[in-house]
Design a protein around this motif. Structure first.
Motif, mmCIF file in Angstrom:
data_model
loop_
_atom_site.group_PDB
_atom_site.id
_atom_site.type_symbol
_atom_site.label_atom_id
_atom_site.label_comp_id
_atom_site.label_asym_id
_atom_site.label_seq_id
_atom_site.Cartn_x
_atom_site.Cartn_y
_atom_site.Cartn_z
ATOM 1 N N LEU A 121 0.873 -1.180 0.000
ATOM 2 C CA LEU A 121 0.000 0.000 0.000
ATOM 3 C C LEU A 121 0.906 1.224 0.000
ATOM 4 C CD1 LEU A 121 -1.381 -2.385 1.686
ATOM 5 C CD2 LEU A 121 -2.889 -0.620 2.584
ATOM 6 N N ALA A 122 0.818 2.043 -1.028
ATOM 7 C CA ALA A 122 1.742 3.173 -1.124
ATOM 8 C C ALA A 122 0.974 4.475 -1.281
ATOM 9 C CB ALA A 122 2.671 2.975 -2.314
ATOM 10 N N ASP A 123 1.527 5.566 -0.719
ATOM 11 C CA ASP A 123 0.837 6.865 -0.779
ATOM 12 C C ASP A 123 0.691 7.397 -2.198
ATOM 13 O OD1 ASP A 123 3.585 7.220 -0.926
ATOM 14 O OD2 ASP A 123 3.705 8.635 0.752
ATOM 15 N N GLY A 124 1.748 7.274 -3.013
ATOM 16 C CA GLY A 124 1.672 7.835 -4.359
ATOM 17 C C GLY A 124 1.309 9.300 -4.301
ATOM 18 N N LEU A 125 0.346 9.711 -5.104
ATOM 19 C CA LEU A 125 -0.013 11.127 -5.170
ATOM 20 C C LEU A 125 -1.294 11.471 -4.418
ATOM 21 C CD1 LEU A 125 1.129 11.874 -8.791
ATOM 22 C CD2 LEU A 125 2.038 12.883 -6.692
ATOM 23 N N SER A 126 -1.867 10.506 -3.725
ATOM 24 C CA SER A 126 -3.020 10.821 -2.882
ATOM 25 C C SER A 126 -3.093 9.824 -1.734
ATOM 26 C CB SER A 126 -4.319 10.778 -3.696
ATOM 27 O OG SER A 126 -5.433 10.950 -2.842
ATOM 28 N N ILE A 182 -1.943 2.142 -4.921
ATOM 29 C CA ILE A 182 -1.259 3.428 -4.791
ATOM 30 C C ILE A 182 -2.201 4.577 -5.133
ATOM 31 C CG2 ILE A 182 -0.351 3.268 -7.174
ATOM 32 C CD1 ILE A 182 2.309 4.455 -6.021
ATOM 33 N N GLY A 183 -2.050 5.671 -4.413
ATOM 34 C CA GLY A 183 -2.883 6.851 -4.668
ATOM 35 C C GLY A 183 -2.561 7.417 -6.041
ATOM 36 N N GLU A 184 -3.600 7.588 -6.876
ATOM 37 C CA GLU A 184 -3.384 8.109 -8.226
ATOM 38 C C GLU A 184 -3.321 9.626 -8.202
ATOM 39 O OE1 GLU A 184 -6.718 6.265 -10.316
ATOM 40 O OE2 GLU A 184 -5.283 4.825 -11.155
ATOM 41 N N ARG A 185 -2.841 10.180 -9.308
ATOM 42 C CA ARG A 185 -2.894 11.628 -9.453
ATOM 43 C C ARG A 185 -4.309 12.077 -9.162
ATOM 44 N NH1 ARG A 185 -0.251 12.978 -15.322
ATOM 45 N NH2 ARG A 185 1.857 12.309 -14.854
ATOM 46 N N PRO A 191 -10.455 13.338 -6.042
ATOM 47 C CA PRO A 191 -9.163 13.544 -5.385
ATOM 48 C C PRO A 191 -8.687 12.306 -4.631
ATOM 49 C CG PRO A 191 -10.892 14.810 -4.288
ATOM 50 C CD PRO A 191 -11.494 14.235 -5.522
ATOM 51 N N GLN A 192 -9.592 11.319 -4.454
ATOM 52 C CA GLN A 192 -9.206 10.115 -3.707
ATOM 53 C C GLN A 192 -9.361 8.864 -4.553
ATOM 54 O OE1 GLN A 192 -11.738 11.861 -1.221
ATOM 55 N NE2 GLN A 192 -10.043 13.190 -0.663
ATOM 56 N N SER A 193 -8.646 8.805 -5.676
ATOM 57 C CA SER A 193 -8.715 7.653 -6.571
ATOM 58 C C SER A 193 -7.462 6.801 -6.408
ATOM 59 C CB SER A 193 -8.846 8.144 -8.013
ATOM 60 O OG SER A 193 -8.847 7.053 -8.890
ATOM 61 N N MET A 194 -7.678 5.480 -6.375
ATOM 62 C CA MET A 194 -6.556 4.568 -6.152
ATOM 63 C C MET A 194 -6.329 3.711 -7.393
ATOM 64 S SD MET A 194 -6.157 2.058 -2.869
ATOM 65 C CE MET A 194 -7.295 0.791 -3.403
ATOM 66 N N GLY A 195 -5.083 3.341 -7.642
ATOM 67 C CA GLY A 195 -4.760 2.448 -8.745
ATOM 68 C C GLY A 195 -4.078 1.196 -8.211
ATOM 69 N N ALA A 196 -4.133 0.115 -9.008
ATOM 70 C CA ALA A 196 -3.461 -1.128 -8.621
ATOM 71 C C ALA A 196 -2.559 -1.564 -9.771
ATOM 72 C CB ALA A 196 -4.489 -2.209 -8.318
ATOM 73 N N TYR A 197 -1.312 -1.856 -9.482
ATOM 74 C CA TYR A 197 -0.369 -2.305 -10.513
ATOM 75 C C TYR A 197 0.118 -3.707 -10.177
ATOM 76 C CZ TYR A 197 -0.262 2.425 -12.325
ATOM 77 O OH TYR A 197 -0.618 3.631 -12.869
ATOM 78 N N ILE A 217 -10.032 3.318 -8.868
ATOM 79 C CA ILE A 217 -10.736 2.632 -7.784
ATOM 80 C C ILE A 217 -11.171 3.675 -6.748
ATOM 81 C CG2 ILE A 217 -10.577 0.830 -6.019
ATOM 82 C CD1 ILE A 217 -8.195 -0.339 -7.679
ATOM 83 N N HIS A 218 -12.432 3.973 -6.743
ATOM 84 C CA HIS A 218 -13.035 4.870 -5.740
ATOM 85 C C HIS A 218 -14.547 4.730 -5.873
ATOM 86 C CE1 HIS A 218 -13.880 8.102 -8.783
ATOM 87 N NE2 HIS A 218 -12.860 7.535 -9.367
ATOM 88 N N PRO A 219 -15.304 5.197 -4.877
ATOM 89 C CA PRO A 219 -16.743 4.893 -4.866
ATOM 90 C C PRO A 219 -17.469 5.273 -6.158
ATOM 91 C CG PRO A 219 -16.081 5.831 -2.777
ATOM 92 C CD PRO A 219 -14.883 5.921 -3.668
ATOM 93 N N ALA A 220 -17.104 6.387 -6.778
ATOM 94 C CA ALA A 220 -17.827 6.791 -7.983
ATOM 95 C C ALA A 220 -17.199 6.211 -9.257
ATOM 96 C CB ALA A 220 -17.878 8.312 -8.073
ATOM 97 N N GLY A 221 -16.089 5.482 -9.099
ATOM 98 C CA GLY A 221 -15.459 4.858 -10.261
ATOM 99 C C GLY A 221 -15.632 3.360 -10.178
ATOM 100 N N LEU A 222 -14.515 2.642 -10.145
ATOM 101 C CA LEU A 222 -14.560 1.188 -10.002
ATOM 102 C C LEU A 222 -14.743 0.890 -8.502
ATOM 103 C CD1 LEU A 222 -14.064 -1.179 -12.056
ATOM 104 C CD2 LEU A 222 -11.718 -1.228 -11.225
ATOM 105 N N SER A 223 -15.790 0.140 -8.153
ATOM 106 C CA SER A 223 -16.043 -0.122 -6.737
ATOM 107 C C SER A 223 -15.006 -1.100 -6.195
ATOM 108 C CB SER A 223 -17.443 -0.709 -6.561
ATOM 109 O OG SER A 223 -17.453 -2.038 -7.062
ATOM 110 N N ILE A 224 -14.926 -1.200 -4.879
ATOM 111 C CA ILE A 224 -13.983 -2.110 -4.233
ATOM 112 C C ILE A 224 -14.235 -3.544 -4.726
ATOM 113 C CG2 ILE A 224 -13.248 -3.071 -1.992
ATOM 114 C CD1 ILE A 224 -12.411 -0.214 -2.239
#
Lengths: 256, 460
Positions: A121-126, A182-185, A191-197, A217-224
């Motif tokens: 789990l990494a902070d990245g940009l958010s 990781i927190g995406e741009r 402002p709270q979107s996450m990515g998985a690599y 990955i965030h509530p209004a995008g791709l759900s958990i």
């Protein structure tokens, strides 16, 4: 004409597309005055930009993450990259890709020389994205992957880290595959979107064509739940076919 | 060979051509990150003075990445048109700059020269030019391409309608397309960046735009910006592919990091050509570039990021693209730190690509971790509009809700068209008038009927 529209200045031209706003968070049907965006929408944009700027400078809540990851039943390690602070992180991506000396020693001392999957789990940009969305996703994934018979390395929380931070760390752990959340741009509306690599056989020096990404990955995008399904599929296929990146496409839902 | 310049008792030595080019480049964070930037103001100007005296033919002899190691270098050298080069072959970089800006150099002359100019020559001369000069020289270039409409005519500004959605939801994407069309956007292309580039998803999106376009006989083209291998696969399966998209870079190893090579691009180019879907022309490729991509892939060979970027234009040029744009501010502050650096880079990219004969547009954009805002973008689109930029992006409210960055809005394009008297591509403009969306002066017409018609069309 709605009540709100009646209150608008007579020079503002409303768009007929207002009814379409229900289908997207994109800034459609803004209306216009001349060729410009009316002041309410212009200020809403500025406020969103301010929130995104603040997200960039947010921090991982390491204690809360430790607590929320406990139910996953795996050891949790806290690592840092070589980037000393946010300003350096933003200008020196090379430092964000490498664990600092203390982190390398910690991982070595842990003494894991092989596992199928290591999750980071990494902070990245958010950081806020990871604070909010990562624990639930990790708990789901750990469950699924363990049920599928994969061995899991320790859960790693990484500060001031970039995507490729997973390469040296995965390598140290002898991981067959690394998964970094990781927190995406931050975007204006997310402002709270996450990515998985996902990277098969992580090691120093890999480039992006060797990774698969599940983004937004965030509530209004791709759900958990959706994200867990996609990621679990890619992890399984990657380990089965011994490959990741452009050679591994998500072929769920493709008709022959 | 080393290059030298002395200021007083201090002699600046630049060990080779790529070092000289790097030190002569206006400062940006990516070159500092790569360790190739000048370390003092005087060293920077000394490098520019030394560079001004380098003869253009040196760039044909001194390859920045060895010919044997890099297929982009081989492409640049092997495709160089010596006859086109002849009229400028005796110039130094400094003389070339002065000549480009002179009244002797006009649109027709520039067109005849394009294949005689290498990317490194373009990069070098741009380093001796101020923003104003990059604008003035780019303005003289005219590059025309066509597929279902004519892109790049003087006095025209096209837009790519970019209706991205975080989950590729068809209704969400359609909503943005209708909004954009009603603002006169989409003559360069209706182009979606898919959130997931699975073949099934890409195909579904392609079919959706294609149905909409055919139903209203819109003279434009569509594209889903996925990896070239996905497009090749879809062409084989008879999906409605108008344009093949790919991100490209300026060295073989940077391209390898994108999973591409010249031969793969050639295969895709031939496959797309064979579909013969263009009605008035057959420029079928759409490329995106951007400073910093080679460094990001650790494939820059100590070359500054702007010079690397121009080498990507040699790759683009080989495949006669309909559209090329730099995604200038997308890469982030480690390469272009702030508004000033983004603006400078965009003007360089636009000028160099036009000089090399490419239909250059610009994704005027920034991310939220860069020191930039909408004021910087307003400045930049205005400068690009004056430069004769081929196209800009049209993103609802300038906020891309999928890629999480800010680009330019439908409103921004209308602002540029109105303040600078620019018009859409002629075929598209005629269609907008015929549909009652715009009048002949480019004024948007509030017309509920058009909206209802379009909505009905996309629902099917």
């Amino acid at each position: 004409m709605s009540g709100e529209e009646k209150n608008r200045h007579p020079y503002i031209v409303s768009d007929h597309t207002a009814a379409l706003k229900q289908f997207t968070r994109a800034r459609i049907a803004l209306g216009r005055t001349g060729t410009s965006v009316p002041h309410k929408e212009a200020l809403a944009f500025k406020l969103a930009h301010a929130a995104a700027r603040d997200a960039v400078f947010s921090m991982l809540d390491v204690n809360a993450l430790h607590d929320e990851l406990k139910p996953a039943g795996l050891p949790v390690m806290h690592l840092k990259s070589k980037a000393a602070d946010r300003d350096q992180y933003l200008q020196r991506p090379d430092l964000g890709r490498e664990p600092d000396e203390r982190s390398v020693a910690l991982v070595k001392a842990y003494g894991c020389d092989s596992c199928d999957v290591c999750i980071i789990l990494a902070d990245g940009l958010s950081s806020e994205a990871v604070n909010r969305h990562a624990p639930a996703l990790v708990r789901l994934l750990v469950n699924r992957l363990a049920q599928a018979g994969f061995t899991l390395g320790p859960l790693i929380i990484a500060e001031q880290a970039r995507v490729a931070f997973a390469d040296p760390v995965g390598q140290l752990l002898g991981a067959g595959l690394s998964l970094i959340l990781i927190g995406e741009r931050p975007g204006l509306s997310s402002p709270q979107s996450m990515g998985a690599y996902i990277t098969y056989r992580p090691m120093r020096g890999l480039t992006d064509e060797g990774r698969n990404c599940v983004s937004n990955i965030h509530p209004a995008g791709l759900s958990i739940g959706q994200a867990a399904e996609k990621i679990a599929y890619l992890v399984r296929e990657s380990l089965r076919r011994k490959v990741s990146g452009i050679a591994l496409k998500d072929e769920t839902g493709l008709l022959p | 060979m080393a290059y030298k310049y002395s200021i007083g008792h201090l002699t600046y030595t630049f060990n080779d051509l790529k070092t000289l080019l790097a030190r002569a480049t206006p400062f940006r964070s990516g070159d500092a990150l790569a360790g190739v930037a000048a370390t003092t103001y005087q060293e920077h100007v000394a490098a520019q003075i030394a560079l001004a005296d380098v003869h253009l033919d040196v760039f044909l002899r001194e390859a920045l990445v060895p010919y044997e190691q890099d297929e982009v270098t081989r492409l640049i050298i092997d495709s160089h048109d010596a006859a086109a080069f002849k009229p400028i072959g005796h110039f130094t970089v400094g003389q070339f700059r002065d000549w480009l800006l002179s009244d002797a150099c006009d649109t027709a002359v520039l067109k005849s020269l394009a294949n005689g100019i290498t990317p490194e020559m373009a990069a070098a001369v741009s380093k001796l030019m101020r923003n104003q000069e990059l604008i003035a020289a780019a303005k003289k270039c005219e590059v025309l391409t066509s597929f279902r409409n004519t892109i790049g005519l003087s006095g025209r500004l096209s837009t790519r309608l970019q209706p991205n959605h975080p989950t590729d939801d068809p209704a969400g994407i359609s909503a943005s397309i209708i909004d954009g069309i009603l603002y006169g956007s989409g003559d360069a292309v209706i182009g979606i960046n898919p959130a997931g580039d699975s073949p099934a998803n890409t195909r579904r999106l392609l079919e959706m735009i294609d149905n909409f376009r055919r139903q209203f006989a819109i003279p434009t083209q569509s594209c889903v910006l996925c990896h070239v291998t996905t497009t090749l696969d879809l062409i084989e399966k008879h999906a409605p592919v108008d344009l093949t998209f790919q991100s490209i870079a300026g060295t073989q190893s940077a391209n390898a990091s994108f999973g591409i090579s010249l031969s793969l691009l050639e295969e895709a180019y031939q496959a797309t050509l064979s579909l013969n879907r263009g009605t008035i022309g057959n420029n079928v490729m759409y490329f995106e570039t951007g400073q910093g991509s080679a460094l990001s892939a650790n494939a820059h060979y100590g070359i500054d990021q702007q010079t690397c970027e121009t080498r990507a234009y040699a790759v683009a040029r080989k495949f006669n693209p309909l559209l090329v744009n730099s995604v200038v501010g997308f890469i982030g502050p480690e390469y272009l730190y702030n508004g000033k650096q983004i603006i400078r880079a965009a003007l360089e990219d636009h000028f160099c690509a036009k000089l090399l004969g490419l239909p250059m547009g610009m994704d005027v954009c920034y991310t939220n971790h860069a020191e930039a805002d909408q004021d910087d973008m307003d400045t930049l689109i205005t400068l690009l509009g004056v430069s004769g930029c081929t196209f800009i992006m049209g993103v609802p409210g300038a906020d891309d809700v999928m890629l999480n960055y800010q680009s330019t809005s439908f409103h921004d394009a209308l602002y540029l068209r109105r303040t600078l008297g620019l018009r859409p591509a002629p075929e598209f403009e005629a269609w907008l008038v015929q549909q009652g969306i715009m009048d002949r002066q480019g004024n948007q017409l509030p017309d509920a009927g058009t909206y209802t018609r379009l909505l009905g069309g996309i629902g099917q």
